[in-house]
Design an enzyme around this catalytic site. Structure first.
Site: not given
Ligand code: NAD
Length: 258
Positions: A158, A191
């Site tokens: 990751y 988040i």
């Molecule tokens: P989440 O799991 O709620 O949403 C992620 C979405 O991506 C889901 O709807 C999932 O179905 C979709 N997804 C997964 N694989 C996929 C694919 N192959 N093709 C298309 N869609 C796909 O996650 P989130 O927390 O909203 O994360 C959103 C972004 O933010 C991600 O890139 C994550 O790495 C990043 N991020 C999250 C955090 C956190 O703390 N939540 C922190 C830093 C970065």
């Protein structure tokens, strides 16, 4: 006037978490939004909710690790809404079996890279020509604070994938700056979304992270969507190649408040 009036946005991973909240916010701010995700039911429901509230949205099944599906999502955006001005490469995974470099399998490494890093590459690859044809636009690539600081609670694939997103974004920003394309990397802190639900449900793992956040709490999806809104809109017209950190102060801290 709404902040994204006249703009067309493609958001990947828009069925859940920050992508979903951003799709709603962008639509409320006047954008027409194409929601792309692998999760069909939730993705369709999210698009329907936006339409019922008077916004313009559609859902297209898209696995961002598959070139033909991302290409189809870009085509579908332009066919439905006539342009592509904002690409929000938000889809990402955070699998539980991604851990220390000495223990993580190659299979997990490849899966994370395919979605988190190649997915962003493919999004840019297919969307940039359409954005140039639309007169320019804004790309928001989701990296993470883990691209900037190391953690003893390792998630090696990751973290490496997000580092790749960060450096790829800079190069894209520089290459396409004079074609009217801006590209910025959004680096959220932890988040409270479904992605972290399992981790944050464990009081010990939760506290282990909370202690490092100067503001003393986890972030909310809306707080990241608002940052993305700024980057998507013309308010950020001189912002490109930036590492846009929205992390409650984590990466600024050495010792956090008691
Ligand atoms: P989440 O799991 O709620 O949403 C992620 C979405 O991506 C889901 O709807 C999932 O179905 C979709 N997804 C997964 N694989 C996929 C694919 N192959 N093709 C298309 N869609 C796909 O996650 P989130 O927390 O909203 O994360 C959103 C972004 O933010 C991600 O890139 C994550 O790495 C990043 N991020 C999250 C955090 C956190 O703390 N939540 C922190 C830093 C970065």
């Amino acid at each position: 006037m709404a902040r994204l009036d006249g703009k067309v946005a493609l958001i990947t991973g828009a069925a859940s978490g920050m992508g979903k909240v951003a799709a709603e916010l962008f639509a409320r701010e006047g954008a027409r939004v194409l929601l792309a995700d692998v999760t069909d039911e939730a993705g369709r429901a999210a698009a329907d909710e936006i339409s019922s509230a008077g916004g313009h949205a559609a859902f297209v099944h898209t696995d961002v690790s598959k070139p033909e599906e991302l290409q189809a999502a870009v085509r579908s955006t332009v066919a439905r809404f006539g342009a592509l001005n904002v690409l929000y490469n938000n889809a990402g995974i955070f699998p539980a079996d991604d851990g220390s470099v000495t223990e993580t399998s190659e299979r997990t490494w490849d899966r994370v890279m395919d979605i988190n890093l190649k997915g962003v590459f493919l999004g840019c690859k297919y969307a940039i020509p359409a954005m140039i044809e639309s007169g320019g636009g804004s790309i928001i690539n989701v990296a993470s604070f883990v691209a900037l600081v190391g953690a003893a609670t390792a998630q090696i694939a990751y973290t490496a994938s997000k580092g790749g997103v960060l450096s790829m974004t800079r190069e894209i920003a520089v290459e396409f700056a004079r074609k009217g394309i801006r590209a910025n990397a959004l680096c959220p802190g932890p988040i409270e979304t479904p992605l972290l639900a399992e981790l944050l449900a464990d009081p010990v793992r939760r506290e282990r992270r909370l202690v490092h956040i100067p503001v003393g709490r986890f972030g909310q999806a809306e707080e990241i969507a608002r940052a993305a809104l700024f980057l998507a809109s013309d308010e950020s017209s001189f912002v490109t190649g930036a590492t846009f950190v929205v992390d409650g102060g984590i990466t600024a801290a050495y010792v956090t408040p008691e």
